[in-house]
Design a protein around this motif. Sequence first.
Motif, PDB file in Angstrom:
ATOM      1  N   GLU A   1       0.883  -1.146  -0.067  1.00 16.26           N
ATOM      2  CA  GLU A   1      -0.007  -0.120  -0.059  1.00 16.26           C
ATOM      3  C   GLU A   1       0.771   1.344   0.382  1.00 16.26           C
ATOM      4  OE1 GLU A   1      -3.084  -0.170   2.608  1.00 16.26           O
ATOM      5  OE2 GLU A   1      -2.071  -1.494   3.347  1.00 16.26           O
ATOM      6  N   GLY A   2       0.042   2.447  -1.122  1.00 13.71           N
ATOM      7  CA  GLY A   2       1.600   3.383  -0.533  1.00 13.71           C
ATOM      8  C   GLY A   2       0.598   4.486   0.429  1.00 13.71           C
ATOM      9  N   ILE A   3       1.709   4.955   0.955  1.00 14.31           N
ATOM     10  CA  ILE A   3       1.282   6.258   1.326  1.00 14.31           C
ATOM     11  C   ILE A   3       1.790   7.908   1.314  1.00 14.31           C
ATOM     12  CG2 ILE A   3       3.370   5.913   2.652  1.00 14.31           C
ATOM     13  CD1 ILE A   3       1.599   6.646   5.385  1.00 14.31           C
ATOM     14  N   ASP A   4       1.353   8.595   1.264  1.00  9.69           N
ATOM     15  CA  ASP A   4       1.216  10.091   0.692  1.00  9.69           C
ATOM     16  C   ASP A   4       1.076  11.229   1.899  1.00  9.69           C
ATOM     17  OD1 ASP A   4       2.432  12.333  -0.490  1.00  9.69           O
ATOM     18  OD2 ASP A   4       1.283  11.563  -2.611  1.00  9.69           O
ATOM     19  N   GLU A   5       1.189  11.414   2.248  1.00  8.92           N
ATOM     20  CA  GLU A   5       0.415  12.328   3.627  1.00  8.92           C
ATOM     21  C   GLU A   5       0.731  14.049   3.526  1.00  8.92           C
ATOM     22  OE1 GLU A   5      -0.522  10.656   7.519  1.00  8.92           O
ATOM     23  OE2 GLU A   5      -1.323   9.128   6.642  1.00  8.92           O
ATOM     24  N   VAL A   6       0.899  14.852   3.694  1.00 11.07           N
ATOM     25  CA  VAL A   6       1.073  15.819   3.853  1.00 11.07           C
ATOM     26  C   VAL A   6       0.870  16.587   5.167  1.00 11.07           C
ATOM     27  CG1 VAL A   6       1.039  18.224   2.704  1.00 11.07           C
ATOM     28  CG2 VAL A   6       1.387  16.651   1.882  1.00 11.07           C
ATOM     29  N   ARG A   7       1.782  17.300   5.626  1.00 15.08           N
ATOM     30  CA  ARG A   7       0.788  18.108   6.942  1.00 15.08           C
ATOM     31  C   ARG A   7       1.731  19.480   7.717  1.00 15.08           C
ATOM     32  NH1 ARG A   7      -2.341  14.267   7.076  1.00 15.08           N
ATOM     33  NH2 ARG A   7      -2.441  12.769   8.767  1.00 15.08           N
ATOM     34  N   GLU A   8       1.057  20.030   8.407  1.00 14.88           N
ATOM     35  CA  GLU A   8       1.621  21.357   8.901  1.00 14.88           C
ATOM     36  C   GLU A   8       2.219  21.359  10.363  1.00 14.88           C
ATOM     37  OE1 GLU A   8       1.242  25.859   9.557  1.00 14.88           O
ATOM     38  OE2 GLU A   8      -0.184  25.042   7.990  1.00 14.88           O
ATOM     39  N   LEU A   9       3.349  21.014  10.438  1.00 14.16           N
ATOM     40  CA  LEU A   9       3.786  20.701  12.120  1.00 14.16           C
ATOM     41  C   LEU A   9       4.114  22.432  12.528  1.00 14.16           C
ATOM     42  CD1 LEU A   9       6.378  17.780  11.374  1.00 14.16           C
ATOM     43  CD2 LEU A   9       3.169  17.965  11.747  1.00 14.16           C
ATOM     44  N   GLU A  10       4.245  22.368  13.923  1.00 11.13           N
ATOM     45  CA  GLU A  10       4.638  23.282  14.899  1.00 11.13           C
ATOM     46  C   GLU A  10       5.698  22.447  15.546  1.00 11.13           C
ATOM     47  OE1 GLU A  10       3.774  26.574  18.539  1.00 11.13           O
ATOM     48  OE2 GLU A  10       2.622  26.842  15.996  1.00 11.13           O
ATOM     49  N   CYS A  11       7.100  22.786  15.773  1.00 14.05           N
ATOM     50  CA  CYS A  11       8.074  21.865  16.482  1.00 14.05           C
ATOM     51  C   CYS A  11       8.659  23.004  17.681  1.00 14.05           C
ATOM     52  CB  CYS A  11       8.816  21.328  15.597  1.00 14.05           C
ATOM     53  SG  CYS A  11       7.951  20.053  14.518  1.00 14.05           S
ATOM     54  N   LEU A  12       8.745  22.881  18.438  1.00 15.33           N
ATOM     55  CA  LEU A  12       9.528  23.376  20.247  1.00 15.33           C
ATOM     56  C   LEU A  12      10.264  22.868  19.612  1.00 15.33           C
ATOM     57  CD1 LEU A  12       7.027  24.880  22.702  1.00 15.33           C
ATOM     58  CD2 LEU A  12       7.770  25.999  20.720  1.00 15.33           C
ATOM     59  N   LEU A  13      12.175  22.714  19.370  1.00 13.62           N
ATOM     60  CA  LEU A  13      13.316  22.811  20.280  1.00 13.62           C
ATOM     61  C   LEU A  13      13.659  23.589  21.177  1.00 13.62           C
ATOM     62  CD1 LEU A  13      12.838  22.341  17.017  1.00 13.62           C
ATOM     63  CD2 LEU A  13      14.849  21.554  16.682  1.00 13.62           C
ATOM     64  N   GLU A  14      14.837  22.653  21.971  1.00 14.00           N
ATOM     65  CA  GLU A  14      15.176  23.127  23.387  1.00 14.00           C
ATOM     66  C   GLU A  14      16.948  22.517  23.779  1.00 14.00           C
ATOM     67  OE1 GLU A  14      15.195  23.248  27.761  1.00 14.00           O
ATOM     68  OE2 GLU A  14      13.838  22.068  26.745  1.00 14.00           O
ATOM     69  N   LYS A  15      18.022  23.787  23.130  1.00 15.91           N
ATOM     70  CA  LYS A  15      19.263  23.918  23.074  1.00 15.91           C
ATOM     71  C   LYS A  15      19.096  23.360  25.107  1.00 15.91           C
ATOM     72  CE  LYS A  15      23.062  25.849  21.050  1.00 15.91           C
ATOM     73  NZ  LYS A  15      24.183  26.469  20.463  1.00 15.91           N
ATOM     74  N   ILE A  16      19.966  21.842  24.198  1.00 11.48           N
ATOM     75  CA  ILE A  16      21.317  21.112  25.215  1.00 11.48           C
ATOM     76  C   ILE A  16      21.756  20.802  25.621  1.00 11.48           C
ATOM     77  CG2 ILE A  16      20.061  19.287  27.528  1.00 11.48           C
ATOM     78  CD1 ILE A  16      17.128  19.074  26.374  1.00 11.48           C
ATOM     79  N   GLU A  17      23.080  21.027  26.701  1.00  9.83           N
ATOM     80  CA  GLU A  17      24.541  20.910  25.950  1.00  9.83           C
ATOM     81  C   GLU A  17      24.759  20.983  25.222  1.00  9.83           C
ATOM     82  OE1 GLU A  17      24.850  17.225  27.813  1.00  9.83           O
ATOM     83  OE2 GLU A  17      23.857  17.038  29.454  1.00  9.83           O
TER      84      GLU A  17
END
Length: 166
Positions: A134-150
């Motif tokens: 089965e094929g998959i083709d999904e598009v999503r809008e994401l909001e990511c929070l990243l934290e600077k650790i070490e």
Amino acid sequence: MVRIKFLLMGGVVLGLSLTLLLIYPQGEEKKIKKQFHLFSELVSKDSEEDSFTLLKKAKQIGSLFDDPCELKMSDPPLSGSYSREEIISFAIRARSHFSQLALKFYDLNIGLFQEGMARVVLTSRLIGRSTSGEGIDEVRELECLLEKIEKKWLFNQVEVVEVLKK
């Protein structure tokens, strides 16, 4: 004469300070983009991948996430806070269901909103083929929070903002 030297030195210091302020965020944005590129590479899979590579990539995927990391989706059973071990386990299960997989990120809008924290709004596209064909083709809008650790930018929160329609 002393006054001119003082003004020249002040101008040089000010110029260097402004240059560093302009370069620093660009350097951090580059590091953040690199994390998304690495994430994309690690999720992607071809039909030749063996079990050892699957496990190695899943562990590397886990290293990109803060412990814990929060996932927010409109599907309540999937939303929650996940440990790094849970993310690794999920990556193993999810990737083992696909013979081919490619994850791409587009239109990254990076905002450094406080020291050591960044918000990235982007579009993601997941394309692949399951082991059953089965094929998959999904598009999503994401909001990511990243934290600077070490000195490393880690995903702290991922929110699916909107499902985009074709």
